[in-house]
Write an enzyme that holds these catalytic residues in place. Structure first.
Site, PDB file in Angstrom:
ATOM      1  N   ASP A  21      -0.426 -10.414   2.840  1.00 46.65           N
ATOM      2  CA  ASP A  21      -0.728 -11.587   2.358  1.00 46.65           C
ATOM      3  C   ASP A  21      -2.015 -12.128   1.994  1.00 46.65           C
ATOM      4  O   ASP A  21      -3.097 -11.864   2.640  1.00 46.65           O
ATOM      5  CB  ASP A  21      -0.083 -12.873   3.222  1.00 46.65           C
ATOM      6  CG  ASP A  21       0.366 -14.159   2.536  1.00 46.65           C
ATOM      7  OD1 ASP A  21       0.313 -14.001   1.243  1.00 46.65           O
ATOM      8  OD2 ASP A  21       0.561 -15.118   3.248  1.00 46.65           O
ATOM      9  N   ASN A  23      -3.480 -11.984  -1.241  1.00 45.35           N
ATOM     10  CA  ASN A  23      -4.041 -11.161  -2.401  1.00 45.35           C
ATOM     11  C   ASN A  23      -4.518 -12.163  -3.633  1.00 45.35           C
ATOM     12  O   ASN A  23      -5.477 -12.053  -4.177  1.00 45.35           O
ATOM     13  CB  ASN A  23      -2.920 -10.460  -3.097  1.00 45.35           C
ATOM     14  CG  ASN A  23      -2.680  -9.089  -2.415  1.00 45.35           C
ATOM     15  OD1 ASN A  23      -3.357  -8.795  -1.394  1.00 45.35           O
ATOM     16  ND2 ASN A  23      -1.626  -8.299  -2.776  1.00 45.35           N
ATOM     17  N   TRP A  26      -7.584 -14.217  -2.420  1.00 47.61           N
ATOM     18  CA  TRP A  26      -8.751 -13.318  -2.558  1.00 47.61           C
ATOM     19  C   TRP A  26      -9.500 -13.356  -4.059  1.00 47.61           C
ATOM     20  O   TRP A  26     -10.543 -13.668  -4.043  1.00 47.61           O
ATOM     21  CB  TRP A  26      -8.281 -12.037  -2.044  1.00 47.61           C
ATOM     22  CG  TRP A  26      -9.395 -10.934  -2.149  1.00 47.61           C
ATOM     23  CD1 TRP A  26     -10.167 -10.508  -1.152  1.00 47.61           C
ATOM     24  CD2 TRP A  26      -9.885 -10.018  -3.363  1.00 47.61           C
ATOM     25  NE1 TRP A  26     -10.941  -9.446  -1.675  1.00 47.61           N
ATOM     26  CE2 TRP A  26     -11.041  -9.109  -3.016  1.00 47.61           C
ATOM     27  CE3 TRP A  26      -9.053  -9.908  -4.527  1.00 47.61           C
ATOM     28  CZ2 TRP A  26     -11.413  -8.495  -3.674  1.00 47.61           C
ATOM     29  CZ3 TRP A  26     -10.118  -9.037  -5.493  1.00 47.61           C
ATOM     30  CH2 TRP A  26     -11.123  -8.023  -4.885  1.00 47.61           C
ATOM     31  N   ASN A  69       9.781 -14.051  -4.083  1.00 48.19           N
ATOM     32  CA  ASN A  69       8.770 -13.813  -4.893  1.00 48.19           C
ATOM     33  C   ASN A  69       9.078 -13.904  -6.573  1.00 48.19           C
ATOM     34  O   ASN A  69       8.193 -14.038  -7.286  1.00 48.19           O
ATOM     35  CB  ASN A  69       8.013 -12.576  -4.500  1.00 48.19           C
ATOM     36  CG  ASN A  69       7.148 -12.720  -3.344  1.00 48.19           C
ATOM     37  OD1 ASN A  69       6.927 -11.609  -2.609  1.00 48.19           O
ATOM     38  ND2 ASN A  69       6.492 -13.685  -3.175  1.00 48.19           N
ATOM     39  N   TRP A  70      10.467 -13.808  -6.853  1.00 49.72           N
ATOM     40  CA  TRP A  70      10.823 -13.920  -8.217  1.00 49.72           C
ATOM     41  C   TRP A  70      10.349 -15.068  -8.584  1.00 49.72           C
ATOM     42  O   TRP A  70      10.544 -15.239  -9.841  1.00 49.72           O
ATOM     43  CB  TRP A  70      12.419 -13.806  -8.157  1.00 49.72           C
ATOM     44  CG  TRP A  70      12.566 -12.153  -7.813  1.00 49.72           C
ATOM     45  CD1 TRP A  70      13.175 -11.917  -6.693  1.00 49.72           C
ATOM     46  CD2 TRP A  70      12.716 -10.960  -8.348  1.00 49.72           C
ATOM     47  NE1 TRP A  70      13.656 -10.551  -6.693  1.00 49.72           N
ATOM     48  CE2 TRP A  70      13.348 -10.112  -7.814  1.00 49.72           C
ATOM     49  CE3 TRP A  70      12.061 -10.850  -9.820  1.00 49.72           C
ATOM     50  CZ2 TRP A  70      13.292  -8.601  -8.224  1.00 49.72           C
ATOM     51  CZ3 TRP A  70      11.908  -9.402 -10.223  1.00 49.72           C
ATOM     52  CH2 TRP A  70      12.537  -8.534  -9.383  1.00 49.72           C
ATOM     53  N   GLU A 208       5.429  -8.421  19.137  1.00 48.30           N
ATOM     54  CA  GLU A 208       4.266  -9.176  19.310  1.00 48.30           C
ATOM     55  C   GLU A 208       3.660  -9.663  17.899  1.00 48.30           C
ATOM     56  O   GLU A 208       3.732  -8.762  16.892  1.00 48.30           O
ATOM     57  CB  GLU A 208       3.141  -8.393  20.167  1.00 48.30           C
ATOM     58  CG  GLU A 208       3.666  -7.857  21.224  1.00 48.30           C
ATOM     59  CD  GLU A 208       3.688  -9.120  22.305  1.00 48.30           C
ATOM     60  OE1 GLU A 208       2.905  -9.977  22.183  1.00 48.30           O
ATOM     61  OE2 GLU A 208       4.732  -9.285  23.087  1.00 48.30           O
TER      62      GLU A 208
HETATM   63  C1  IPE Z   1       5.337 -12.849   1.939  1.00 52.29           C
HETATM   64  O1  IPE Z   1       4.101 -13.710   1.171  1.00 52.29           O
HETATM   65  C2  IPE Z   1       5.881 -11.830   1.079  1.00 52.29           C
HETATM   66  C3  IPE Z   1       5.144 -10.655   0.864  1.00 52.29           C
HETATM   67  C4  IPE Z   1       3.776 -10.347   1.515  1.00 52.29           C
HETATM   68  C5  IPE Z   1       5.465  -9.909   0.020  1.00 52.29           C
HETATM   69  P1  IPE Z   1       4.287 -14.875   0.389  1.00 52.29           P
HETATM   70  O2  IPE Z   1       3.073 -15.334  -0.090  1.00 52.29           O
HETATM   71  O3  IPE Z   1       5.403 -14.815  -0.591  1.00 52.29           O
HETATM   72  O4  IPE Z   1       4.966 -16.018   1.451  1.00 52.29           O
HETATM   73  P2  IPE Z   1       4.740 -17.587   1.593  1.00 52.29           P
HETATM   74  O5  IPE Z   1       5.442 -18.231   0.171  1.00 52.29           O
HETATM   75  O6  IPE Z   1       3.528 -18.015   1.365  1.00 52.29           O
HETATM   76  O7  IPE Z   1       5.540 -18.070   2.752  1.00 52.29           O
HETATM   77  C1  IPE Z   2       0.632 -11.164  -0.974  1.00 52.63           C
HETATM   78  O1  IPE Z   2      -0.409 -12.005  -1.803  1.00 52.63           O
HETATM   79  C2  IPE Z   2       1.258 -10.166  -2.127  1.00 52.63           C
HETATM   80  C3  IPE Z   2       2.585 -10.533  -2.573  1.00 52.63           C
HETATM   81  C4  IPE Z   2       3.311 -11.610  -2.258  1.00 52.63           C
HETATM   82  C5  IPE Z   2       3.417  -9.791  -3.406  1.00 52.63           C
HETATM   83  P1  IPE Z   2      -0.157 -13.463  -2.289  1.00 52.63           P
HETATM   84  O2  IPE Z   2      -0.044 -13.180  -3.690  1.00 52.63           O
HETATM   85  O3  IPE Z   2       0.944 -13.994  -1.514  1.00 52.63           O
HETATM   86  O4  IPE Z   2      -1.519 -14.081  -2.249  1.00 52.63           O
HETATM   87  P2  IPE Z   2      -1.587 -15.577  -1.750  1.00 52.63           P
HETATM   88  O5  IPE Z   2      -0.933 -15.935  -0.598  1.00 52.63           O
HETATM   89  O6  IPE Z   2      -1.092 -16.350  -3.102  1.00 52.63           O
HETATM   90  O7  IPE Z   2      -3.098 -15.654  -1.765  1.00 52.63           O
HETATM   91 MG    MG Z   3       0.992 -15.349  -0.228  1.00 52.81          MG
END
Ligand code: IPE
Ligand code: IPE
Ligand code: MG
Length: 247
Positions: A21, A23, A26, A69-70, A208
């Site tokens: 999580d 990206n 960042w 994520n959709w 853990e």
């Molecule tokens: C969880 O991260 C899913 C993945 C890392 C693929 P999200 O960024 O989607 O989770 P939430 O929305 O912060 O709970």
């Molecule tokens: C994790 O990073 C990757 C996926 C969920 C695909 P994010 O895209 O959720 O990054 P943040 O949480 O918005 O920073």
């Molecule tokens: Mg995220």
């Protein structure tokens, strides 16, 4: 990166699950589009896969795309759908050389054909590899997995292959996407968020949990090593009273 001298190689997690999580944040910190964060995150996947394999981890499960994520903008989703193919194309030689076996957790239904084909090709190509299992949780949600599991068990009951009285925890485990694999010993989530986000709800019952306050693109080999060290300091009791060692 080899196992550090002060880490007990006998007490490493067999199965490490990661919620990759951060990206987007960042990228945001750098004034870049979120997709640039996903690209950088893919580099971390390359590093961490090598690192986990070097450490002798048996199973590595990476959360790459959730059923939730959709909800993201279509352009971001489209970008994320390209990454598995890109990763597998560029890494296949190394994955084969290391004997790594690719598997996919999650619902294949709903994944665009091109993405699915790339993943399936990776799964087939590496199917006979004897080394680390690398699970990509893609279009994965713990609740959706449980729904699919219940459906397949119900079908077997309906067909007379299974009687309701014989259903136990093992039956459920045997119908999950992770069938045949041990439960994660260690869950790592980067980005500082401290939640499961619908990841491996059944399988994480006694794992853990380690929350790392770094965005996924910044997660390094040193962080992995620190995670291994932290794991070795945990006392796992599984509901009992004896002070047992990890693993
Ligand atoms: C969880 O991260 C899913 C993945 C890392 C693929 P999200 O960024 O989607 O989770 P939430 O929305 O912060 O709970
Ligand atoms: C994790 O990073 C990757 C996926 C969920 C695909 P994010 O895209 O959720 O990054 P943040 O949480 O918005 O920073
Ligand atoms: Mg995220």
């Amino acid at each position: 990166m080899a196992v550090a001298a002060d880490v007990d190689a006998q007490r490493l997690p067999q199965h490490v699950a990661i919620i990759m999580d951060g990206n987007g944040r960042w990228a945001q910190c750098r004034g870049l589009p979120r997709t640039a964060g996903h690209r950088a995150g893919m580099e971390t996947v390359r590093r961490v896969v090598r690192c986990a394999d070097d450490w002798g981890i048996r199973v590595l499960t990476l959360f790459a795309f959730s059923t939730e994520n959709w909800r993201r903008p279509v352009t971001e989703v489209a970008y994320l759908m390209r990454l598995p193919g890109e990763y597998l194309r560029s890494e296949m030689d190394e994955l084969m050389a290391r004997g790594i076996r690719i598997q996919m957790l999650g619902d294949r239904v709903g994944v665009p054909a091109l993405t699915l084909r790339a993943v399936e090709r990776g799964v087939v190509q590496t199917a006979a590899n004897p080394g680390m299992v690398l699970n990509f949780a893609f279009n994965y949600g713990g609740r959706a997995e449980l729904v699919r599991t219940v459906r397949s068990i119900a079908k077997e009951v309906k067909n007379g292959q299974l009687s309701p009285e014989t259903i136990d925890e093992q039956t459920i485990a045997d119908h999950l996407d992770t069938r045949g694999l041990p439960d994660p010993d260690l869950l790592i989530r980067t980005s500082g968020e401290q939640r499961l986000s619908n990841y491996l709800l059944w399988q994480l019952a006694y794992s853990e949990l380690l929350f790392v306050p770094k965005f996924w693109p910044d997660f390094s080999e040193m962080d992995f090593e620190m995670a291994m060290r932290e794991f070795q300091h945990r006392q796992r009791r599984f509901g009992g009273v004896s002070v047992s060692n990890n693993g």
